[in-house]
Design a protein around this motif. Structure first.
Motif, short mmCIF file in Angstrom:
data_model
loop_
_atom_site.label_atom_id
_atom_site.label_comp_id
_atom_site.label_asym_id
_atom_site.label_seq_id
_atom_site.Cartn_x
_atom_site.Cartn_y
_atom_site.Cartn_z
N TYR A 1 0.83 -1.21 0.00
CA TYR A 1 0.00 0.00 0.00
C TYR A 1 0.86 1.26 0.00
N THR A 2 0.39 2.29 -0.70
CA THR A 2 1.12 3.56 -0.76
C THR A 2 0.39 4.67 0.01
N ASP A 3 -0.94 4.71 -0.11
CA ASP A 3 -1.72 5.72 0.60
C ASP A 3 -2.96 5.04 1.20
N PRO A 4 -2.75 4.16 2.18
CA PRO A 4 -3.84 3.31 2.64
C PRO A 4 -4.76 3.97 3.65
N ILE A 5 -6.02 3.54 3.59
CA ILE A 5 -7.01 3.84 4.62
C ILE A 5 -7.36 2.52 5.28
N LEU A 6 -7.29 2.48 6.60
CA LEU A 6 -7.66 1.27 7.32
C LEU A 6 -9.18 1.21 7.51
N VAL A 7 -9.72 0.02 7.38
CA VAL A 7 -11.15 -0.21 7.58
C VAL A 7 -11.28 -1.35 8.58
N SER A 8 -12.12 -1.21 9.59
CA SER A 8 -12.25 -2.24 10.62
C SER A 8 -13.70 -2.61 10.84
N THR A 9 -13.93 -3.87 11.19
CA THR A 9 -15.29 -4.35 11.46
C THR A 9 -15.26 -5.33 12.63
N THR A 10 -16.41 -5.50 13.24
CA THR A 10 -16.57 -6.53 14.27
C THR A 10 -17.97 -7.11 14.18
N ASP A 11 -18.11 -8.38 14.51
CA ASP A 11 -19.42 -9.02 14.44
C ASP A 11 -19.37 -10.34 15.20
N GLY A 12 -20.52 -11.01 15.23
CA GLY A 12 -20.62 -12.32 15.86
C GLY A 12 -21.42 -13.25 14.98
N VAL A 13 -21.85 -14.37 15.54
CA VAL A 13 -22.61 -15.38 14.80
C VAL A 13 -24.05 -15.45 15.29
N LEU B 1 -29.26 -25.72 7.90
CA LEU B 1 -29.18 -24.49 8.68
C LEU B 1 -27.75 -24.14 9.07
N MET B 2 -26.87 -25.15 9.19
CA MET B 2 -25.49 -24.88 9.57
C MET B 2 -24.58 -24.60 8.38
N GLU B 3 -25.14 -24.59 7.17
CA GLU B 3 -24.36 -24.21 5.99
C GLU B 3 -23.71 -22.84 6.25
N PRO B 4 -22.40 -22.73 6.11
CA PRO B 4 -21.75 -21.47 6.50
C PRO B 4 -22.05 -20.31 5.57
N THR B 5 -21.94 -19.13 6.11
CA THR B 5 -22.09 -17.89 5.37
C THR B 5 -21.04 -17.82 4.27
N ALA C 1 -16.81 -14.54 7.86
CA ALA C 1 -17.63 -14.01 6.78
C ALA C 1 -18.37 -12.75 7.19
N MET C 2 -18.94 -12.77 8.39
CA MET C 2 -19.73 -11.62 8.83
C MET C 2 -18.89 -10.36 8.94
N CYS C 3 -17.59 -10.52 9.18
CA CYS C 3 -16.70 -9.37 9.29
C CYS C 3 -16.10 -8.97 7.95
N VAL C 4 -15.52 -9.93 7.23
CA VAL C 4 -14.79 -9.56 6.00
C VAL C 4 -15.73 -9.14 4.88
N ASN C 5 -16.95 -9.68 4.85
CA ASN C 5 -17.91 -9.23 3.85
C ASN C 5 -18.29 -7.76 4.06
N ASP C 6 -18.24 -7.32 5.31
CA ASP C 6 -18.50 -5.91 5.60
C ASP C 6 -17.31 -5.03 5.21
N LEU C 7 -16.11 -5.60 5.22
CA LEU C 7 -14.94 -4.84 4.78
C LEU C 7 -14.95 -4.61 3.28
N VAL C 8 -15.23 -5.68 2.54
CA VAL C 8 -15.05 -5.62 1.09
C VAL C 8 -16.08 -4.70 0.43
N VAL C 9 -17.24 -4.51 1.03
CA VAL C 9 -18.21 -3.60 0.43
C VAL C 9 -17.71 -2.16 0.46
N HIS D 1 -27.41 -18.08 6.22
CA HIS D 1 -26.18 -17.40 6.64
C HIS D 1 -26.17 -17.27 8.17
N SER D 2 -26.07 -16.07 8.73
CA SER D 2 -25.92 -15.95 10.19
C SER D 2 -26.86 -14.93 10.81
#
Length: 345
Positions: free
Chosen positions: A53-65, A221-225, A87-95, A187-188
């Motif tokens: 990265y050259t000019d990065p912006i940090l993005v953070s998320t938190t979640d549960g199941v 029902l336990m199929e992962p997100t 999944a619940m966290c990284v999917n929120d990052l990528v958007v 999903h969750s």
């Protein structure tokens, strides 16, 4: 008074140490460029410059199941909730246009079962590998009196980065197409309602599901997100992705507006394909269509706003996705879904 130990009070330090040793190779398998050090320190270090990265912006998320964990505990299926957590966290990052860099977890239980915990954290490591981020640390808390029997809880924390000029959403305008990436099932989110509906039937977790041939209720029902990171980053890198919404609690009506600029809305096309579990839940629980859409993803795990629908769909198919046209951005605020009752017929 006789001498007492921490173990007498219900906390087994040796079990905690054994778990750390068991998960070290799992964490090591998720390492990526930029990680400094490994599991066992007081903190984790990450070098953004080494990661490119050259000019990065940090993005953070938190979640549960959520209460999906109750089904995991009751069925003994612990292998997948770690994937859900990631999944619940990284999917929120990528958007937001960010690539996940590293992940930390919090695992709390009444009495540490090393084999159970290793399965759970093994799922977290698997989710990190799918997302391309490193599992750099976490916390295991043994708290007798707070959690009964084999109960446990999970929380996750993800940090990602994007170049400053690549953050999303950006450039969304009326007429832009909205594509959907299918969910793998519930999903969750919404599992308190799922469990209430199941409790009102004669179905057990191991009963063959009336909504999926050859699978038990628990299996479905336990199929992962699903983790959408790699395909979405490829779409973003190609310049087609303007914005996205991870469809979690609140459903399409609650999450899609979060990706739209002020003054814009969306019109969604009907019907779209969805896993059979959703119409079954609607019928069996007598859940109104509007409530279904507000509680569940209803077959849409991710909504993507793109500049060129044809090219975007072709790229997504090359990445192994099965996208479909969901609708378009409009000038009228709000989410319009006409004839919504046909979704659950």
């Amino acid at each position: 008074m006789a001498s007492v130990t921490y173990r007498d009070a219900g906390v087994d330090i040796a079990a905690g140490d054994a778990l750390v040793e068991a998960i070290k190779p799992l964490a090591k398998a998720t390492t990526r460029v930029g990680v400094l050090g490994g599991i066992g320190g007081f903190g984790a270090l990450f070098d953004l410059k080494a990661a490119g990265y050259t000019d990065p912006i940090l993005v953070s998320t938190t979640d549960g199941v959520g209460t999906k964990l109750k089904i995991a505990i009751e069925t003994g299926i612990h292998e997948f909730v770690g994937i859900d957590l990631v999944a619940m966290c990284v999917n929120d990052l990528v958007v937001q246009g960010a690539a996940p860099l590293f992940f930390l977890d919090y695992f709390a239980t009444g009495a540490l079962n090393v084999a159970q915990a290793a399965k759970i954290i093994g799922g977290i490591a698997e989710g990190c590998k799918i997302a391309g981020c490193a599992l750099v640390g976490g916390e295991t808390a043994e708290m007798p009196g707070m959690y009964a029997g084999g109960d446990y809880d999970l929380a996750g924390f993800a940090v990602g980065a994007a170049e400053r000029n690549a953050l999303l959403p950006a450039g969304i305008a009326p007429g832009d197409a909205i594509l959907a990436l299918p969910s793998s099932g519930v999903h969750s989110n919404g599992f308190s309602l799922v469990r209430k509906i199941i409790a009102g039937t004669n179905l057990g977790w191991e009963t063959l599901a009336p909504f999926a041939a050859g699978k038990s209720v628990a299996d479905v029902l336990m199929e992962p997100t699903r983790i959408y990171v790699q395909s979405m980053l490829a779409l973003h890198k190609a310049g087609f992705l303007k914005g996205a919404a991870h469809i979690t609690g609140g459903g399409l009506p609650g999450n899609l507006p979060r990706a739209l600029p002020e003054g814009c809305g969306a019109k969604l096309l009907l019907p779209w394909a969805m896993p059979h579990v959703f119409p079954w839940l609607a019928r069996t629980g007598n859940v109104a269509p509007e409530e279904m859409l507000r509680v569940f993803n209803c077959g849409v795990g991710m909504a993507l706003i793109v500049s060129d629908a044809t090219a975007a769909m072709a790229l997504l198919r090359q990445a192994g996705e099965s996208p479909f046209l969901l609708g378009e951005v409009t000038t009228a605020p709000g989410i319009v879904i006409e004839g919504v009752e046909t979704l659950f017929a």
